[in-house]
Design a protein around this motif. Structure first.
Motif, mmCIF file in Angstrom:
data_model
loop_
_atom_site.group_PDB
_atom_site.id
_atom_site.type_symbol
_atom_site.label_atom_id
_atom_site.label_comp_id
_atom_site.label_asym_id
_atom_site.label_seq_id
_atom_site.Cartn_x
_atom_site.Cartn_y
_atom_site.Cartn_z
ATOM 1 N N MET A 81 37.745 58.296 42.967
ATOM 2 C CA MET A 81 39.052 58.947 42.977
ATOM 3 C C MET A 81 40.057 58.071 42.238
ATOM 4 N N SER A 82 40.716 58.635 41.245
ATOM 5 C CA SER A 82 41.711 57.902 40.467
ATOM 6 C C SER A 82 43.097 58.058 41.080
ATOM 7 N N LYS A 83 43.970 57.126 40.708
ATOM 8 C CA LYS A 83 45.355 57.161 41.174
ATOM 9 C C LYS A 83 46.254 57.252 39.940
ATOM 10 N N TYR A 84 46.902 58.401 39.777
ATOM 11 C CA TYR A 84 47.723 58.628 38.595
ATOM 12 C C TYR A 84 49.205 58.577 38.939
ATOM 13 N N ILE A 85 49.929 57.739 38.215
ATOM 14 C CA ILE A 85 51.391 57.718 38.255
ATOM 15 C C ILE A 85 51.834 58.534 37.054
ATOM 16 N N VAL A 86 52.300 59.746 37.293
ATOM 17 C CA VAL A 86 52.627 60.670 36.208
ATOM 18 C C VAL A 86 54.136 60.630 35.977
ATOM 19 N N THR A 87 54.546 60.354 34.751
ATOM 20 C CA THR A 87 55.966 60.250 34.451
ATOM 21 C C THR A 87 56.399 61.300 33.431
ATOM 22 N N VAL A 88 57.626 61.743 33.580
ATOM 23 C CA VAL A 88 58.264 62.612 32.592
ATOM 24 C C VAL A 88 59.489 61.883 32.064
ATOM 25 N N THR A 89 59.615 61.786 30.745
ATOM 26 C CA THR A 89 60.772 61.125 30.162
ATOM 27 C C THR A 89 62.049 61.715 30.734
ATOM 28 N N PRO A 90 62.935 60.882 31.289
ATOM 29 C CA PRO A 90 64.150 61.414 31.923
ATOM 30 C C PRO A 90 65.063 62.109 30.923
ATOM 31 N N PRO A 91 65.519 63.310 31.246
ATOM 32 C CA PRO A 91 66.421 64.025 30.345
ATOM 33 C C PRO A 91 67.856 63.504 30.450
ATOM 34 N N THR A 92 68.585 63.577 29.360
ATOM 35 C CA THR A 92 70.005 63.269 29.392
ATOM 36 C C THR A 92 70.724 64.401 30.119
ATOM 37 N N PRO A 93 71.444 64.123 31.201
ATOM 38 C CA PRO A 93 72.074 65.201 31.976
ATOM 39 C C PRO A 93 73.398 65.673 31.376
ATOM 40 N N ASN A 94 73.355 66.064 30.094
ATOM 41 C CA ASN A 94 74.546 66.610 29.444
ATOM 42 C C ASN A 94 74.461 68.125 29.317
ATOM 43 N N GLY A 95 73.494 68.720 30.010
ATOM 44 C CA GLY A 95 73.327 70.163 30.004
ATOM 45 C C GLY A 95 72.076 70.552 30.775
ATOM 46 N N ASP A 96 71.820 71.845 30.814
ATOM 47 C CA ASP A 96 70.663 72.379 31.537
ATOM 48 C C ASP A 96 69.414 72.290 30.659
ATOM 49 N N LEU A 97 68.285 72.716 31.196
ATOM 50 C CA LEU A 97 67.016 72.699 30.471
ATOM 51 C C LEU A 97 66.753 74.038 29.793
ATOM 52 N N HIS A 98 66.322 73.984 28.532
ATOM 53 C CA HIS A 98 65.903 75.202 27.839
ATOM 54 C C HIS A 98 64.379 75.197 27.693
ATOM 55 N N ILE A 99 63.860 76.231 27.065
ATOM 56 C CA ILE A 99 62.406 76.380 26.997
ATOM 57 C C ILE A 99 61.733 75.264 26.219
ATOM 58 N N GLY A 100 62.460 74.607 25.315
ATOM 59 C CA GLY A 100 61.874 73.488 24.588
ATOM 60 C C GLY A 100 61.572 72.317 25.500
ATOM 61 N N HIS A 101 62.503 72.051 26.438
ATOM 62 C CA HIS A 101 62.257 70.984 27.409
ATOM 63 C C HIS A 101 61.028 71.317 28.265
ATOM 64 N N ILE A 102 60.957 72.562 28.716
ATOM 65 C CA ILE A 102 59.882 72.956 29.626
ATOM 66 C C ILE A 102 58.529 72.914 28.928
ATOM 67 N N ALA A 103 58.455 73.467 27.726
ATOM 68 C CA ALA A 103 57.175 73.525 27.005
ATOM 69 C C ALA A 103 56.681 72.150 26.598
ATOM 70 N N GLY A 104 57.579 71.168 26.617
ATOM 71 C CA GLY A 104 57.196 69.805 26.296
ATOM 72 C C GLY A 104 56.677 69.073 27.519
ATOM 73 N N PRO A 105 57.308 67.943 27.868
ATOM 74 C CA PRO A 105 56.719 67.090 28.913
ATOM 75 C C PRO A 105 56.793 67.642 30.326
ATOM 76 N N PHE A 106 57.798 68.471 30.652
ATOM 77 C CA PHE A 106 57.972 68.876 32.050
ATOM 78 C C PHE A 106 56.816 69.728 32.564
ATOM 79 N N LEU A 107 56.506 70.812 31.866
ATOM 80 C CA LEU A 107 55.429 71.683 32.323
ATOM 81 C C LEU A 107 54.081 70.984 32.199
ATOM 82 N N SER A 108 53.886 70.232 31.131
ATOM 83 C CA SER A 108 52.608 69.533 30.946
ATOM 84 C C SER A 108 52.342 68.565 32.086
ATOM 85 N N ALA A 109 53.354 67.803 32.477
ATOM 86 C CA ALA A 109 53.172 66.835 33.559
ATOM 87 C C ALA A 109 52.879 67.537 34.873
#
Length: 501
Positions: A1-29
Motif C-alpha cells: 500500500m502506497s502513501k500519496y501526498i497529492v498537491t494542487v498548485t494553490p490558485p491566486t484568490p483574485n477571482g473564482d475558478l473557471h473551466i480551465g482551472h478545473i480541467a487542469g490540476p484540480f479535477l486531475s488531482a
C-alpha cells in the motif's frame, strides 16, 4: 500500500475558478486521489489559497480593496466552486496569519540557509519610481528572454522558465506602462546551480509527460541562482524589518507541508505526518499547470533535500492550457465559463466527465460549446435514462460471475485493463480514464440498439466511473443494489467474486 501526498498548485484568490482551472490540476488531482483509494492506497489531497501572491497586491491597488479582504472573499467562492464540481480537498489551508504556514516557511528557510544553499547578495531589479513598485512579478511585464512571449519576471506562461528582468525586452511597469529603473537591492538567493545531479536523480525515477522531459533537460542545463526574497513587495516577512520577505513561489513547498500538518492536527493524528513524510513510504504527487514547473520541479526538490528528516519520493503531473471555442480563456474579455455556472446548467457528473475527456494533458485542449451541448444531450439526457430503464427491466437473477465467463468476458476484461492502465499512479491519465468510461457508454448504446442486455456494462460504469461521475455511480449502485466491493475486487485484482441483483 502506497502513501500519496497529492498537491494542487494553490490558485491566486483574485477571482473564482473557471473551466480551465478545473480541467487542469484540480479535477486531475481529485480523480487521481479517488482512483488510488479504490486501489487500496492511502491518499491525502491538499492545497491552499495563494494569499501572498503579488498579483493580490496589484489587484488591491486596482480595486481599492484590501488584498486580504479580497483573498478571503474569493477563497470562499473557490471553495464553493470546488464543492459544486464534487472536488474534495482533504485540507484547504488559508495561509494568512496561519501559524502552521509561517512555522513551515521559517523552518524550511532556516534548514536551507544553514546548509549554505541560500545566500544574500545585491542584485539589480526593476523599480517604477512613478508608482513606487518593484517589478519582481505582478508589477512588471516584458518579453521573456527565453522564448519571447509576454511574461512577468517570475515564471513564464509560454516556456515555464524563470525570466531575467535585466534581459527581457520591452520591460515596463504594469500600472503606468513606463520603463522602470534598475535599482540595487539586497536579496536572498537559492543557489540552484549546485544541484543539477540531485535534480537529474529525482526526475529519473518516474514517468514524465511530454513535453516535461525535454523541458527538464533545458532547465537543468541552465540553472542559476533564484531570488527568493522580494523586499518591499508581497510576501511573508521572516524578519521584523522586512529584509527577509520571502515570495510565494519559494513558500509553495512549505505550504504543502503546513497544509498536511494542519490536516493531521485537525484529525488529532499525531503520527500522520511522520508516516507520510518521514517513513520513506510516501510520495508527493504534484498536479500543476505547465507554467508552474520551474518552482515545483526545480526549486522544490532542492528545498526538500535540505530537510533533515523528510524522506519522500516526488513526481510531477503538469497540464497544458484549455481554450474555449478556439480562443484563450480570458476573464477580462468575458471569454470564460465559470465552474459553478457549468454545474448549474448540466450537473457535476457531465461537467467532470467532459472536462476529463478533453483534459489538456500533453497538449492544449479546447472546450467547444456546441460540441459539449450535443455530447451532454446524447449521454446524460438520452442514453443514461435508457440504461436505467433497461437495467430495471432485466432479470433479477443476473449474476456478475456468469458475466465474467460469458460471451462478454473478454470485452469486460479489456475495459478493466484500460482502467487499470489509465489509473496507475506511475502513468496516470484522467483523459484515458474518461475514454474508458465513454467506451463503456458507447457499448451500452450499441447493445441497447440491438436489444441486448447492458447490466454488466452499467455495473462496470458504476464502479470504474466512481472517480469521474460520483453521483451517477452512486445512483446506479444504490438503485440496483450492486455489490460494489465485489465488482471493485474484480476491477483491481481480477478475482471473480459473485453477487446477484
Amino acid at each position: 500500500m502506497s502513501k500519496y501526498i497529492v498537491t494542487v498548485t494553490p490558485p491566486t484568490p483574485n477571482g473564482d475558478l473557471h473551466i480551465g482551472h478545473i480541467a487542469g490540476p484540480f479535477l486531475s488531482a481529485d480523480v487521481f486521489t479517488r482512483v488510488q483509494r479504490q486501489r487500496g492506497h492511502e491518499c491525502v489531497l491538499i492545497s491552499y489559497s495563494d494569499d501572498y501572491q503579488s498579483y493580490m497586491q496589484r489587484k488591491g491597488i486596482e480595486t481599492g480593496i484590501e488584498p486580504t479582504v479580497l483573498a478571503q472573499s474569493n477563497t470562499e467562492k473557490i471553495k464553493q466552486s470546488l464543492a459544486a464540481m464534487k472536488i474534495s480537498i482533504d485540507n484547504w489551508m488559508s495561509p494568512y496569519k496561519n501559524t502552521f504556514f509561517k512555522d513551515a516557511v521559517s523552518e524550511l528557510f532556516k534548514f536551507v540557509q544553514e546548509r549554505g544553499a541560500i545566500q544574500f547578495h545585491e542584485s539589480s531589479e526593476p523599480y517604477c519610481e512613478s508608482c513606487k513598485v518593484w517589478g519582481y512579478e505582478a508589477f512588471g511585464r516584458g518579453l521573456c528572454n527565453y522564448c519571447g512571449v509576454d511574461s512577468d519576471a517570475s515564471q513564464c506562461e509560454g516556456c515555464a522558465h524563470a525570466p531575467d528582468a535585466n534581459l527581457m525586452k520591452d520591460f515596463h511597469c504594469k500600472l503606468c506602462r513606463k520603463l522602470p529603473k534598475f535599482n540595487p537591492v539586497k536579496r536572498a538567493f537559492l543557489h540552484l546551480e549546485r544541484f543539477a545531479p540531485l535534480l537529474q536523480n529525482v526526475h529519473s525515477k518516474y514517468e514524465k509527460r511530454h513535453p516535461m522531459d525535454s523541458w527538464l533537460d533545458t532547465a537543468i542545463n541552465q540553472l542559476k541562482p533564484w531570488g527568493i526574497t522580494r523586499p518591499e513587495e508581497a510576501g511573508l516577512d521572516l524578519e521584523e524589518d522586512g529584509s527577509c520577505r520571502v515570495h510565494t513561489w519559494f513558500m509553495g513547498m512549505a505550504g504543502y507541508i503546513a497544509a498536511f500538518r494542519e490536516y493531521a492536527a485537525q484529525r488529532n493524528e499525531a503520527d500522520l505526518f511522520s508516516r507520510f513524510w518521514y517513513s520513506g513510504d510516501g510520495e508527493i504527487v504534484h498536479f500543476l499547470g505547465f507554467d508552474c514547473l520551474f518552482s515545483h520541479a526545480i526549486a522544490y526538490p532542492v528545498l526538500l533535500e535540505q530537510c533533515p528528516e523528510i524522506n519522500v519520493r516526488q513526481s510531477f503531473i503538469p497540464n497544458q492550457f484549455l481554450k474555449l471555442d478556439g480562443l484563450n480563456l480570458s476573464t477580462s474579455r468575458n471569454h470564460a465559463i465559470w465552474a459553478r455556472e457549468l454545474v448549474e446548467k448540466v450537473g457535476s457528473d457531465s461537467a467532470r466527465l467532459y472536462l476529463a475527456s478533453i483534459a489538456p494533458e500533453e497538449e492544449e485542449g479546447d472546450f467547444r460549446s456546441d460540441e459539449f451541448e450535443s455530447w451532454h444531450q446524447a449521454i446524460f439526457e438520452d442514453l443514461v435514462p435508457r440504461i436505467f430503464h433497461e437495467v430495471e427491466a432485466e432479470t433479477m437473477n443476473w449474476s456478475w460471475s456468469r458475466e465474467l465467463t460469458g460471451p462478454d468476458a473478454g470485452l469486460l476484461n479489456g475495459l478493466r485493463q484500460k482502467w487499470l492502465s489509465a489509473g496507475d499512479a506511475s502513468n496516470f491519465s484522467m483523459k484515458a480514464l474518461a475514454a474508458t468510461i465513454l467506451d463503456a457508454f458507447a457499448l451500452c448504446r450499441v447493445r441497447l440498439g440491438q436489444g441486448e442486455p447492458v447490466t454488466h456494462l452499467a455495473a462496470f460504469i458504476a464502479v470504474a466511473g466512481q472517480a469521474l461521475i460520483p453521483d451517477l455511480s452512486h445512483r446506479l449502485i444504490a438503485q440496483f443494489r450492486l455489490y460494489e466491493n465485489a465488482i471493485l475486487c474484480w476491477l483491481v485484482d481480477g478475482s471473480p467474486a459473485d453477487y446477484s441483483i
